[in-house]
Write a protein that holds these residues in place. Sequence first.
Motif, short mmCIF file in Angstrom:
data_model
loop_
_atom_site.label_atom_id
_atom_site.label_comp_id
_atom_site.label_asym_id
_atom_site.label_seq_id
_atom_site.Cartn_x
_atom_site.Cartn_y
_atom_site.Cartn_z
N ASN A 33 -10.39 11.56 -4.82
CA ASN A 33 -11.03 11.35 -3.53
C ASN A 33 -10.56 10.07 -2.85
O ASN A 33 -10.40 10.02 -1.63
CB ASN A 33 -12.55 11.30 -3.67
CG ASN A 33 -13.13 12.59 -4.19
OD1 ASN A 33 -13.90 12.59 -5.14
ND2 ASN A 33 -12.79 13.73 -3.59
N ALA A 34 -10.29 9.02 -3.64
CA ALA A 34 -9.85 7.74 -3.07
C ALA A 34 -8.47 7.87 -2.43
O ALA A 34 -8.25 7.39 -1.31
CB ALA A 34 -9.84 6.66 -4.15
N CYS A 35 -7.53 8.53 -3.12
CA CYS A 35 -6.19 8.74 -2.54
C CYS A 35 -6.27 9.58 -1.27
O CYS A 35 -5.61 9.29 -0.28
CB CYS A 35 -5.28 9.43 -3.55
SG CYS A 35 -4.69 8.37 -4.89
N CYS B 102 -6.51 4.66 -9.20
CA CYS B 102 -7.72 4.30 -8.44
C CYS B 102 -8.92 3.98 -9.33
O CYS B 102 -9.86 3.34 -8.88
CB CYS B 102 -8.07 5.42 -7.47
SG CYS B 102 -6.84 5.64 -6.16
N ILE B 103 -8.89 4.41 -10.57
CA ILE B 103 -10.03 4.16 -11.45
C ILE B 103 -10.14 2.68 -11.81
O ILE B 103 -11.24 2.17 -11.99
CB ILE B 103 -10.01 5.05 -12.71
CG1 ILE B 103 -11.38 5.04 -13.42
CG2 ILE B 103 -8.92 4.63 -13.66
CD1 ILE B 103 -12.50 5.65 -12.65
N ASP B 104 -9.02 1.97 -11.89
CA ASP B 104 -9.06 0.55 -12.26
C ASP B 104 -9.83 -0.29 -11.25
O ASP B 104 -10.75 -1.02 -11.64
CB ASP B 104 -7.65 -0.01 -12.46
CG ASP B 104 -6.99 0.55 -13.72
OD1 ASP B 104 -7.72 0.95 -14.66
OD2 ASP B 104 -5.75 0.60 -13.76
N PRO B 105 -9.52 -0.22 -9.95
CA PRO B 105 -10.32 -0.98 -8.98
C PRO B 105 -11.79 -0.55 -8.98
O PRO B 105 -12.69 -1.38 -8.86
CB PRO B 105 -9.67 -0.67 -7.62
CG PRO B 105 -8.32 -0.15 -7.94
CD PRO B 105 -8.39 0.44 -9.30
N HIS B 106 -12.04 0.74 -9.15
CA HIS B 106 -13.41 1.24 -9.22
C HIS B 106 -14.13 0.62 -10.41
O HIS B 106 -15.25 0.15 -10.30
CB HIS B 106 -13.43 2.77 -9.34
CG HIS B 106 -14.79 3.33 -9.62
ND1 HIS B 106 -15.24 3.50 -10.92
CD2 HIS B 106 -15.79 3.73 -8.81
CE1 HIS B 106 -16.47 3.98 -10.89
NE2 HIS B 106 -16.82 4.14 -9.62
N GLY B 107 -13.48 0.61 -11.57
CA GLY B 107 -14.07 0.07 -12.79
C GLY B 107 -14.36 -1.42 -12.70
O GLY B 107 -15.37 -1.90 -13.23
N LYS B 108 -13.50 -2.16 -12.01
CA LYS B 108 -13.71 -3.60 -11.85
C LYS B 108 -14.88 -3.88 -10.92
O LYS B 108 -15.68 -4.77 -11.16
CB LYS B 108 -12.44 -4.27 -11.34
CG LYS B 108 -11.34 -4.30 -12.38
CD LYS B 108 -10.05 -4.87 -11.83
CE LYS B 108 -8.97 -4.80 -12.91
NZ LYS B 108 -7.67 -5.14 -12.43
#
Length: 119
Positions: free
Chosen positions: A22-24, A49-55
């Motif tokens: 969804n982010a892309c 995209c999961i890395d920025p979300h996780g942070k």
Amino acid sequence: MATSSQSSVEPGSNEVKDYICNACEDQNNVVTSADFYCKQCERLYCGNCIDPHGKALAKHTTFGRIEIDKWPVSKKVVDFLQICDVHKDHKIDQFCNLHKQLCCPQCVSDQHRYVLFSC
């Protein structure tokens, strides 16, 4: 059911593509395969995209592909599965007990007039 979870179905195609990030899609209008689902956001994310979300949202619960059974079924997939194989503009909504077959209204009219049960 999460409305943001989507699979892409190409018009005129029998192919259902896998879940998309969804982010892309939101940021770049790019179709990238999703690798994670966030339960709290009800959104899908690719590996990038999961890395920025996780942070940013470290306490959120995410599920990878190994736990895909915890991902929601997308409405597009459900709709795709309900389309008649023979009559693409009709949804399957009945069952012929004689032929043991799911039918759309056109199938009923053409071949299954007498022994039907509505789904």
